[in-house]
Design an enzyme around this catalytic site. Structure first.
Site, PDB file in Angstrom:
ATOM      1  N   VAL A  10       1.113  -0.918  -0.411  1.00 58.66           N
ATOM      2  CA  VAL A  10      -0.051  -0.249   0.417  1.00 58.66           C
ATOM      3  C   VAL A  10       0.516   1.603   0.287  1.00 58.66           C
ATOM      4  O   VAL A  10       1.478   1.547   0.815  1.00 58.66           O
ATOM      5  CB  VAL A  10      -0.939  -0.033   1.661  1.00 58.66           C
ATOM      6  CG1 VAL A  10      -2.131   1.040   1.093  1.00 58.66           C
ATOM      7  CG2 VAL A  10      -2.086  -1.201   1.641  1.00 58.66           C
ATOM      8  N   CYS A  11       0.298   2.610  -0.822  1.00 61.54           N
ATOM      9  CA  CYS A  11       0.725   3.825  -0.526  1.00 61.54           C
ATOM     10  C   CYS A  11       0.171   4.433  -0.141  1.00 61.54           C
ATOM     11  O   CYS A  11      -1.040   4.212  -0.710  1.00 61.54           O
ATOM     12  CB  CYS A  11       2.340   3.492  -1.296  1.00 61.54           C
ATOM     13  SG  CYS A  11       1.515   3.724  -3.003  1.00 61.54           S
ATOM     14  N   ARG A  12       0.677   5.621  -1.366  1.00 59.07           N
ATOM     15  CA  ARG A  12      -0.743   6.923  -1.594  1.00 59.07           C
ATOM     16  C   ARG A  12      -1.701   6.015  -2.544  1.00 59.07           C
ATOM     17  O   ARG A  12      -2.708   6.768  -2.709  1.00 59.07           O
ATOM     18  CB  ARG A  12      -0.033   7.532  -1.831  1.00 59.07           C
ATOM     19  CG  ARG A  12      -1.130   9.113  -2.028  1.00 59.07           C
ATOM     20  CD  ARG A  12      -0.578  10.517  -1.818  1.00 59.07           C
ATOM     21  NE  ARG A  12      -1.499  11.654  -2.385  1.00 59.07           N
ATOM     22  CZ  ARG A  12      -2.184  11.907  -3.387  1.00 59.07           C
ATOM     23  NH1 ARG A  12      -1.826  11.402  -4.712  1.00 59.07           N
ATOM     24  NH2 ARG A  12      -2.688  12.434  -3.665  1.00 59.07           N
ATOM     25  N   MET A  17      -4.281   4.283  -1.112  1.00 51.53           N
ATOM     26  CA  MET A  17      -4.826   5.153   0.144  1.00 51.53           C
ATOM     27  C   MET A  17      -5.998   5.818  -0.195  1.00 51.53           C
ATOM     28  O   MET A  17      -7.008   6.462   0.194  1.00 51.53           O
ATOM     29  CB  MET A  17      -4.162   5.768   0.960  1.00 51.53           C
ATOM     30  CG  MET A  17      -3.413   4.591   1.797  1.00 51.53           C
ATOM     31  SD  MET A  17      -4.435   3.536   3.190  1.00 51.53           S
ATOM     32  CE  MET A  17      -4.826   4.819   3.763  1.00 51.53           C
TER      33      MET A  17
END
Length: 194
Positions: free
Chosen positions: A71-73, A100
């Protein structure tokens, strides 16, 4: 080994949410900076910034299986993390589609902390400010506008390579670092879940 984004298996936010709600949630590794993670993250996720993951990927390999979602932005750093782990010998990882940003847009649950600007917004502010200032000053001082041209070239290179030198530099600032991620603690947590 191919490095194009087509080999990266994605997982839609709705599908991940359903897995979590059914008690079959995968391990979630959030590769954003500690500052970004503290601002908002998926409950139960582990923060392992991209640089730390690259540096300690061999240690993580023995504690990760195919049931891992990165997961990242937005998905770009997670894709880089997937590539680094795949090169180290851990294939078949998944990346949260849209990161996210998509998770929050779907109304999925999050843990919130102190609000901070994410790295992408910081890059836009710095790059835009440099281009604006050098463009205005360039009207009075010949040649200064070329600094903006260099920034534009850097942003173009960042888009083509899916990397961002300015973002990497900004991630080192105290504002973005927050408390340093203790890799041993994350690995112990992953081991306990096995």
């Amino acid at each position: 080994m191919t490095t194009d984004a087509s080999r990266i298996a994605g997982l839609a936010p709705a599908a991940l949410r359903q897995l979590i709600e059914d008690g079959r949630g995968p391990r979630l590794l959030d590769v954003r900076t500690p500052g970004e993670f503290r601002t908002v993250h998926i409950p139960g996720s582990h923060n392992v910034p991209l640089d730390s993951l690259r540096e300690h990927r061999a240690e993580f390999l023995t504690h990760l299986d195919q049931d891992v979602v990165l997961v990242c932005r937005s998905g770009a750093r997670a894709a880089q993390a997937e590539q680094a782990l795949a090169e180290a010998g851990l294939p078949h990882l998944r990346v949260l589609d849209g990161g996210m940003t998509a998770w929050e847009a779907a109304g999925a649950p999050v843990n919130r902390g102190e609000a901070r600007w994410d790295l992408e917004r910081q890059v836009r502010l710095i790059a835009g400010s440099v281009v604006l200032v050098t463009g205005v000053v360039g009207m009075l001082v010949p040649g200064v506008h070329l600094i903006g041209t260099v920034i534009g070239a850097g942003l173009t290179f960042a888009a083509l390579t899916n990397t961002c030198a300015m973002g990497m530099m900004l991630s080192k600032l105290p504002y973005n670092r927050g408390p340093r991620t203790d890799v041993r603690t994350v690995i112990a947590s992953l081991r306990d879940r096995s």
